[in-house]
Design a protein around this motif. Structure first.
Motif, mmCIF file in Angstrom:
data_model
loop_
_atom_site.group_PDB
_atom_site.id
_atom_site.type_symbol
_atom_site.label_atom_id
_atom_site.label_comp_id
_atom_site.label_asym_id
_atom_site.label_seq_id
_atom_site.Cartn_x
_atom_site.Cartn_y
_atom_site.Cartn_z
ATOM 1 N N PRO A 92 0.811 -1.204 0.000
ATOM 2 C CA PRO A 92 0.000 0.000 0.000
ATOM 3 C C PRO A 92 0.848 1.259 0.000
ATOM 4 O O PRO A 92 1.993 1.261 0.451
ATOM 5 C CB PRO A 92 -0.803 -0.118 1.297
ATOM 6 N N LYS A 93 0.283 2.347 -0.516
ATOM 7 C CA LYS A 93 0.994 3.616 -0.541
ATOM 8 C C LYS A 93 1.066 4.188 0.861
ATOM 9 O O LYS A 93 0.252 3.926 1.718
ATOM 10 C CB LYS A 93 0.280 4.577 -1.482
ATOM 11 N N GLY A 94 2.066 5.069 1.070
ATOM 12 C CA GLY A 94 2.236 5.683 2.374
ATOM 13 C C GLY A 94 3.290 4.959 3.189
ATOM 14 O O GLY A 94 3.672 3.834 2.885
ATOM 15 N N ARG A 95 3.763 5.627 4.254
ATOM 16 C CA ARG A 95 4.788 5.024 5.094
ATOM 17 C C ARG A 95 4.255 3.751 5.736
ATOM 18 O O ARG A 95 3.151 3.713 6.260
ATOM 19 C CB ARG A 95 5.208 6.007 6.186
ATOM 20 N N GLU A 96 5.061 2.720 5.681
ATOM 21 C CA GLU A 96 4.646 1.450 6.254
ATOM 22 C C GLU A 96 4.803 1.464 7.772
ATOM 23 O O GLU A 96 5.880 1.729 8.286
ATOM 24 C CB GLU A 96 5.493 0.311 5.686
ATOM 25 N N VAL A 97 3.733 1.205 8.458
ATOM 26 C CA VAL A 97 3.771 0.985 9.902
ATOM 27 C C VAL A 97 3.479 -0.481 10.124
ATOM 28 O O VAL A 97 2.412 -0.975 9.768
ATOM 29 C CB VAL A 97 2.744 1.873 10.643
ATOM 30 N N ARG A 98 4.445 -1.168 10.679
ATOM 31 C CA ARG A 98 4.316 -2.612 10.869
ATOM 32 C C ARG A 98 3.707 -2.917 12.228
ATOM 33 O O ARG A 98 4.150 -2.410 13.257
ATOM 34 C CB ARG A 98 5.682 -3.294 10.740
ATOM 35 N N ILE A 99 2.687 -3.766 12.204
ATOM 36 C CA ILE A 99 1.954 -4.126 13.416
ATOM 37 C C ILE A 99 2.015 -5.636 13.603
ATOM 38 O O ILE A 99 1.607 -6.390 12.719
ATOM 39 C CB ILE A 99 0.482 -3.706 13.316
ATOM 40 N N ALA B 170 -3.500 4.484 16.250
ATOM 41 C CA ALA B 170 -2.076 4.687 16.533
ATOM 42 C C ALA B 170 -1.260 4.733 15.241
ATOM 43 O O ALA B 170 -0.289 5.500 15.127
ATOM 44 C CB ALA B 170 -1.562 3.579 17.444
ATOM 45 N N VAL B 171 -1.651 3.936 14.269
ATOM 46 C CA VAL B 171 -0.963 3.940 12.972
ATOM 47 C C VAL B 171 -0.997 5.339 12.364
ATOM 48 O O VAL B 171 0.006 5.839 11.841
ATOM 49 C CB VAL B 171 -1.601 2.928 12.004
ATOM 50 N N GLY B 172 -2.155 5.978 12.435
ATOM 51 C CA GLY B 172 -2.293 7.313 11.863
ATOM 52 C C GLY B 172 -1.310 8.307 12.465
ATOM 53 O O GLY B 172 -0.711 9.120 11.746
ATOM 54 N N TYR B 173 -1.116 8.240 13.767
ATOM 55 C CA TYR B 173 -0.165 9.146 14.418
ATOM 56 C C TYR B 173 1.266 8.848 13.985
ATOM 57 O O TYR B 173 2.061 9.766 13.742
ATOM 58 C CB TYR B 173 -0.292 9.053 15.933
ATOM 59 N N LEU B 174 1.609 7.567 13.884
ATOM 60 C CA LEU B 174 2.964 7.207 13.489
ATOM 61 C C LEU B 174 3.250 7.563 12.033
ATOM 62 O O LEU B 174 4.398 7.832 11.666
ATOM 63 C CB LEU B 174 3.201 5.717 13.717
ATOM 64 N N GLN B 175 2.241 7.569 11.204
ATOM 65 C CA GLN B 175 2.445 7.965 9.812
ATOM 66 C C GLN B 175 2.705 9.459 9.684
ATOM 67 O O GLN B 175 3.367 9.902 8.759
ATOM 68 C CB GLN B 175 1.235 7.554 8.977
ATOM 69 N N LYS B 176 2.199 10.216 10.655
ATOM 70 C CA LYS B 176 2.438 11.659 10.646
ATOM 71 C C LYS B 176 3.766 12.012 11.309
ATOM 72 O O LYS B 176 4.434 12.967 10.914
ATOM 73 C CB LYS B 176 1.301 12.380 11.372
ATOM 74 N N GLU B 177 4.119 11.243 12.348
ATOM 75 C CA GLU B 177 5.331 11.527 13.123
ATOM 76 C C GLU B 177 5.961 10.205 13.533
ATOM 77 O O GLU B 177 5.533 9.561 14.488
ATOM 78 C CB GLU B 177 4.973 12.357 14.357
ATOM 79 N N SER B 178 6.990 9.796 12.799
ATOM 80 C CA SER B 178 7.526 8.440 12.941
ATOM 81 C C SER B 178 8.312 8.205 14.224
ATOM 82 O O SER B 178 8.503 7.055 14.626
ATOM 83 C CB SER B 178 8.415 8.096 11.742
ATOM 84 N N ASN B 179 8.786 9.273 14.861
ATOM 85 C CA ASN B 179 9.645 9.067 16.026
ATOM 86 C C ASN B 179 8.925 9.251 17.356
ATOM 87 O O ASN B 179 9.555 9.472 18.386
ATOM 88 C CB ASN B 179 10.867 10.000 15.959
ATOM 89 N N LEU B 180 7.612 9.114 17.365
ATOM 90 C CA LEU B 180 6.869 9.200 18.617
ATOM 91 C C LEU B 180 7.226 8.025 19.530
ATOM 92 O O LEU B 180 7.304 6.882 19.085
ATOM 93 C CB LEU B 180 5.370 9.179 18.348
ATOM 94 N N GLU C 173 4.402 8.903 24.294
ATOM 95 C CA GLU C 173 3.785 9.989 23.532
ATOM 96 C C GLU C 173 2.569 9.500 22.752
ATOM 97 O O GLU C 173 1.550 10.196 22.667
ATOM 98 C CB GLU C 173 4.817 10.602 22.587
ATOM 99 N N LEU C 174 2.681 8.303 22.195
ATOM 100 C CA LEU C 174 1.548 7.727 21.471
ATOM 101 C C LEU C 174 0.360 7.494 22.390
ATOM 102 O O LEU C 174 -0.786 7.804 22.048
ATOM 103 C CB LEU C 174 1.968 6.404 20.827
ATOM 104 N N ARG C 175 0.618 6.926 23.555
ATOM 105 C CA ARG C 175 -0.466 6.687 24.512
ATOM 106 C C ARG C 175 -1.144 8.000 24.888
ATOM 107 O O ARG C 175 -2.384 8.071 24.961
ATOM 108 C CB ARG C 175 0.059 5.980 25.767
ATOM 109 N N THR C 176 -0.343 9.035 25.095
ATOM 110 C CA THR C 176 -0.903 10.337 25.462
ATOM 111 C C THR C 176 -1.787 10.882 24.351
ATOM 112 O O THR C 176 -2.904 11.350 24.601
ATOM 113 C CB THR C 176 0.229 11.330 25.767
ATOM 114 N N LEU C 177 -1.320 10.791 23.123
ATOM 115 C CA LEU C 177 -2.113 11.274 21.984
ATOM 116 C C LEU C 177 -3.416 10.497 21.848
ATOM 117 O O LEU C 177 -4.482 11.080 21.604
ATOM 118 C CB LEU C 177 -1.299 11.156 20.698
ATOM 119 N N LEU C 178 -3.338 9.189 21.996
ATOM 120 C CA LEU C 178 -4.524 8.356 21.844
ATOM 121 C C LEU C 178 -5.529 8.604 22.959
ATOM 122 O O LEU C 178 -6.745 8.575 22.738
ATOM 123 C CB LEU C 178 -4.125 6.883 21.805
#
Length: 254
Positions: free
Chosen positions: A13-20, A219-229, A233-238
């Motif tokens: 898929p297009k876009g930065r790959e976030v592996r889960i 969470a994927v959406g946040y990591l695609q915007k900012e990869s070094n969270l 920081e991710l938990r706080t955003l979510l």
């Protein structure tokens, strides 16, 4: 709640790959697109397939992809359905799966839509390792509130895990079956959730498993915007932005 319960040649898929890493029953190749699946492993059967034999992992994966269509999912099989019964990995193997999700499969998120009734040191240390390596763990809190309201499930109950309970079909109230209490962080839709089945069809299911999958997708959406969270920081955003993905913060959370 299930208790312990391909690298593809196609274009990705297009876009930065976030592996889960999805630690579960595997995925059905009839339901989950190959372009969204990376090589995983069966930890219960040596050289076994990651093809789903139960349906739970497929359903969880389908919820993640419904809300994050370009995620890359890694099936790590922890339990297998065969001859009318489900077999599970032991605790040490389960802990190793968490570590391998980080070290071998290079995942940024681990989705665990399952739980253990006991606080096992090996699993706790593996969760701590994931946090230290910058990997967010999202886990469901369980579906036994009616029968066993006081039951706490791990790894959801660990401090560094984002513990997700279920909202009812209206998305406004905690589902009657969902565990709750100060150890739960947030609640997301977990009733009348449309999921993919083994055959590639669809059905409506309920469970905190699917609520956790919805949060993983967010969470994927946040990591695609900012990869070094960081995981923190991710938990706080979510937690601070639950309204953006139809979830609610637990007012009792510690």
């Amino acid at each position: 709640l299930i208790l312990i319960l391909l690298l593809s040649g196609c274009a990705k898929p297009k876009g930065r790959e976030v592996r889960i890493a999805v630690i579960d029953t595997g995925f059905s190749s009839k339901a989950i697109p190959a372009e969204n699946v990376a090589q995983g492993a069966n930890y219960l059967i040596e050289d076994g397939s990651t093809e789903d034999t139960y349906g739970h992992g497929t359903a969880v994966a389908s919820v993640i992809l419904e809300h994050s269509s370009n995620a890359i999912l890694v099936p790590l099989v922890s339990n297998v359905y065969d001859s009318g019964k489900v077999s599970f990995v032991d605790n040490a193997t389960y802990a190793q799966m968490i570590r391998d999700a980080v070290d071998i499969y290079e995942c940024e998120i681990i989705n665990i839509s399952a739980g253990l009734v006991l606080n096992k040191q090996s699993v706790r240390e593996a969760i701590e390792y994931a946090e230290a390596q910058g990997v967010l763990v999202v886990a469901s809190v369980g579906n036994d509130y009616v029968e066993n309201a006081g039951q706490i499930y791990y790894p959801a109950a660990y401090d560094t895990v984002l513990a997700v309970g279920a909202l009812d079909a209206s998305g406004t109230e905690i589902a009657s079956f969902s565990q709750r209490g100060e150890w739960v962080d947030i609640f997301a839709l977990g009733e009348d959730v449309e999921v993919k089945t083994l055959s590639g069809g669809s059905s409506k299911e309920k469970g905190s498993s699917y609520a956790a999958a919805r949060v993983t997708a967010a969470a994927v959406g946040y990591l695609q915007k900012e990869s070094n969270l960081s995981p923190e920081e991710l938990r706080t955003l979510l937690i601070e932005n639950t309204e953006s993905y139809g979830a609610k913060v637990n007012p009792e959370r510690r």
